[in-house]
Design an enzyme around this catalytic site. Structure first.
Site, PDB file in Angstrom:
ATOM      1  N   SER A   1       0.484  -1.179  -0.376  1.00  0.00           N
ATOM      2  CA  SER A   1      -0.464  -0.243   0.216  1.00  0.00           C
ATOM      3  C   SER A   1       0.511   0.825   0.044  1.00  0.00           C
ATOM      4  CB  SER A   1      -0.836   0.585   1.147  1.00  0.00           C
ATOM      5  OG  SER A   1      -1.473  -1.163   1.392  1.00  0.00           O
TER       6      SER A   1
ATOM      7  N   ASP B   1       7.116  -8.543  12.053  1.00  0.00           N
ATOM      8  CA  ASP B   1       7.514 -10.448  11.607  1.00  0.00           C
ATOM      9  C   ASP B   1       6.386 -10.937  12.611  1.00  0.00           C
ATOM     10  OD1 ASP B   1       8.394 -12.527  12.130  1.00  0.00           O
ATOM     11  OD2 ASP B   1       9.733 -11.981  12.483  1.00  0.00           O
TER      12      ASP B   1
END
Length: 826
Positions: free
Chosen positions: A266, A338
């Site tokens: 994005s 993560d």
């Protein structure tokens, strides 16, 4: 003879009549499910009249006496336009696609059942705050009210697809909305596949070459690679040529599990008043997801008691995910946190139903589930969970290729939570009146992680939403590759506090932005991620932002539509340096002459990935052929996993960073090759492919012919004949590394098809909020026979927008229909 002709004519006319009647009947049945926007409906579940004004683009503006009534209206509107899409997303979460599509959907259902997505969503309902609980229930009543209208009014089952795949439609529930949110979290997740791919590369390559192929972003200090292969003897890894068959193309569009290259991306950026020509804040946001027909996005305006809220929603969830209110604007970009880890669990050699933990062997949590399969016998799946997460079978994500014998792999992921309050957090964000409130809303957001760019009239900010796992400082692999799950130091130690998440406010330069690039540099275990989504677009964005002292709505739109490839400008001079303008002109018709023409075109090209130009196609074909030549001999079949050109890898090779030019030598050949040789050979490969594929002069090629946006129907998009009615194809500019991203497919048959990009664009101007603009890539309706199925498509393609106004008079003036929902008389 004349009698034969007469009877033949009669037979032809009869057959034509039957065909016409069949088509008329099909059209009539299908058209019955096109909703009537200008109508009065009597419904149950609201306290007073609800008005749904659909403006000239069929964007609903929803007004009601209470917030609950407004959420009811949003559920009603979503179901009117996107019922099939909502039901399919729910079935995906439930692991029940096989009931409609047979055995070809088993792979998706199998994984969804093992992750237990839908059950976790049901258990999370009780954890929502009271306001969100009311909204979820009201929204579900609105969806179910439309289902009641379908049943009582014989409205063509609600969507034409239900005639082809008949099924009972269960009532919508709050759990369904939470499940849709979890499906979207999967869309944005790529860390698991990165771990698996990195491990497979470590097993196949010398350590110093792994950092070339899977490099850290430019500008980030290189971290030592984990010695994963030392954790287990290499002989313990099974050698499997292949696991499960690839998904049937008809089903692949339904799967939320995207390959690493397709994890969500994005753009978002904001300007403070000091950098705005009008003296107020600006915000631009364009989330990138896989294209589909209809788009995953749905434009809506809801009028709550606190005021109007307008922007992009996802059918199934009663929240505006990116948009603006009277008080603030907000935009989302994938944070690439993560938040996933793969663990290797050791089985008890004496009892395969036990696995090793730090305190000894423990039994798996085991339960069975039955998957009903159309036209086949039901399948019974045995689901196993450990303390670290669910067990993944070897076939999923090719995890078996990196799982030693006597072990299984499990997935740790923050979104696998039975207490997922992400919907509540998004509801609070949407209803925030200040940036402080908006940032506070993110504390209960779980995942997948998003960078939220925020503006009010005077301030800009960026905050990362999402639960970050706490890892021990002595974690063996730092979460970059799978780790032994029985060692305490490899297990998650809970979650990091919300204050740990990056936060930026009131920057000195007056500009904030994110293109999925690395936003913070902290050492492990306080890092956010080792794997980021972008290293290229951010450079072009920086240039556009700093080219102007102050910005306007138009300059932000210009940024969203920018198609100049910083990557092409950077790596072409490296690769072609020894090939440009070298040697005398070759004779016409020779491969040498064709090569010279291609190089001349590229030498005079500014890097703009314009759909009307030949240079982007020549460049893209050359880079694809070059990377294939560089890696094929070293990786063998593993090279097929690298479907997209990695510019950082090519940069390292052609700068010979840490000896990376070694990739240019073809291992199997006796004569050593250099990088100039390989560049020339790859260019010839590309020119041959272009000639075979397009068969025209190089100057006549068009990037847009290869780079068509593929807004395909998730189920019918591959069906003969029907695909011509349900798919939306558009010639487009942009590419993998442009701000106006058009991510290519990377497949062998159509490698440059545009399959992912900005399905939604919005630019919010707080100097004049009603001059804000937005657009989606298709249309509001999911019904192929509706004129609103694709009516925004050409606007989107041309870079045009719709006004994003909260003025009800403007919506009413150009409306295509005004529906009134009235409560049943008591």
């Amino acid at each position: 003879m004349s009698t034969f002709v007469k009877w033949l004519t009669r037979l032809f006319l009869a057959l034509a009549t039957l065909i016409a009647l069949a088509f008329f009947s099909i059209y009539y049945l299908a058209s019955r499910s096109i909703p009537e926007y200008d109508a009065d409906y009597v419904v149950t579940g609201i306290t007073d009249d609800v008005e749904i004004i659909r403006d000239n683009a069929s964007v609903p503006h929803i007004f009601g006496a209470t917030d609950e009534d407004v959420y009811f209206g949003l559920g009603f509107a979503h179901a009117q336009d996107r019922l099939w899409q909502m039901v399919l997303m729910r079935r995906t979460a439930e692991g029940r696609l096989s009931e409609l599509f047979g055995e070809r959907a088993l792979q998706v259902d199998d994984l969804m059942r093992r992750l237990d997505i839908y059950d976790l969503a049901k258990r999370s309902v009780r954890d929502q705050d009271p306001e969100t609980t009311l909204a979820l229930n009201a929204y579900a009543r609105g969806v179910n009210s439309w289902l009641a209208q379908i049943n009582t009014g014989a409205l063509g089952r609600g969507a034409p697809e239900f005639f082809l795949f008949p099924t009972a439609i269960a009532p919508w529930t709050p759990a369904d909305s939470i499940a849709v949110g979890k499906i979207m979290a999967l869309e944005f997740s790529g860390q698991l596949e990165d771990e698996i791919l990195r491990t497979r590369a470590i097993l196949a390559l010398p350590k110093e070459r792994v950092k070339d192929l899977l490099p850290d972003p430019l500008g980030m200090p290189i971290n030592a690679l984990a010695e994963y292969t030392s954790l287990f003897p290499k002989s313990e890894y099974p050698i499997y040529a292949q696991f499960a068959e690839p998904l049937d193309p008809m089903i692949a569009g339904l799967s939320p599990f995207k390959k690493r290259a397709f994890a969500g991306a994005s753009n978002a950026w904001a300007a403070a008043p000091s950098r705005s020509a009008a003296g107020a804040t600006l915000l631009a946001n364009d989330p990138h997801l896989g294209f589909s027909a209809p788009s995953i996005w749905y434009l809506a305006r809801i009028e709550l008691q606190q005021g109007g809220i307008i922007g992009a929603s996802i059918p199934g969830v009663p929240v505006i995910l990116s948009g603006r209110s009277d008080y603030i604007g907000w935009g989302l970009t994938a944070a690439f946190m993560d938040d996933q880890d793969l663990f290797i669990e050791q089985l008890n050699p004496k009892d395969s139903e036990e696995y090793l933990t730090p305190t000894g062997y423990k039994r798996f949590e085991i339960r069975q589930t039955i998957v009903h399969v159309k036209d086949a016998a039901p399948r019974t799946l045995t689901l196993r969970w450990t303390e670290n997460g669910p067990v993944l079978p070897p076939s999923h994500y090719n995890v078996g290729k990196i799982t030693p014998q006597g072990h299984v792999a499990t997935l740790g992921w923050t979104a696998l939570s039975a207490h997922d309050t992400s919907v509540s957090a998004l509801m609070k964000l949407m209803k925030s009146k200040t940036i402080d409130e908006a940032i506070a809303a993110g504390e209960t957001y779980i995942g997948s992680a998003q960078n939220v760019t925020l503006v009010d009239g005077k301030e800009i900010a960026l905050k990362t939403f999402g639960a970050a796992p706490r890892r021990a400082y002595n974690h063996q692999t730092q979460g970059r590759t799978p780790a032994p799950g029985w060692l305490e130091n490899n297990r998650w130690q809970g979650r990091m506090p919300y204050s740990f998440n990056p936060e930026f406010r009131e920057p000195a330069g007056g500009i904030l932005g994110n293109t999925n690039n690395q936003i913070i540099d902290r050492p492990f275990p306080n890092h956010i991620s080792f794997y980021w989504g972008d290293t290229e677009r951010i450079e072009r964005w920086k240039k556009l932002m700093q080219n102007r002292e102050v910005h306007t709505r138009e300059s932000f739109i210009e940024g969203q539509l920018d198609t100049v490839s910083y990557t092409a400008r950077r790596i072409l001079p490296l690769i072609a340096a020894d090939l440009w303008f070298s040697g005398a002109q070759a004779p016409d018709g020779t491969i040498e002459r064709r090569r010279q023409i291609a190089l001349d075109l590229l030498a005079n090209w500014n890097g703009e990935m314009n759909e009307h130009l030949p240079e982007p196609l020549i460049y893209a074909a050359w880079m694809r052929a070059l990377q294939k030549r560089l890696i094929q001999d070293e990786l063998g079949p593993l090279a097929d996993e690298f479907t997209h050109v990695n510019p950082v890898f090519i940069d390292r090779v052609y700068r010979d960073t840490d000896g990376a030019s070694a990739w240019c030598d073809i291992v199997q050949s006796t004569q050593p090759e250099n990088c100039k040789d390989l560049a020339r050979i790859a260019l010839d490969d590309a020119l041959l492919w272009l000639d075979q594929t397009y068969g025209s002069a190089l100057t006549s090629l068009r990037w847009g012919d290869a780079h068509q946006a593929t807004h395909d129907h998730a189920v019918l998009g591959k069906t003969p004949i029907l695909k011509w009615f349900v798919n939306i194809r558009q010639s487009t500019s942009g590419g993998d590394n442009t701000l106006m991203m058009g991510l290519t497919s990377g497949t062998e048959d159509e490698p440059f098809s545009n399959v992912q990009g900005a399905g939604y664009r919005g630019v919010y101007d707080f100097a004049d909020p009603d001059s804000s603009v937005f657009i989606i890539a298709t249309g509001q309706s999911g019904h192929p026979l509706s004129r609103h199925y694709d009516d925004m498509g050409q606007l989107w393609r041309r870079g045009e927008y719709l006004p994003m106004s909260l003025d009800p008079a403007l919506a009413r003036a150009g409306s295509v229909g005004i529906a009134t929902l009235s409560p049943e008389p008591k």
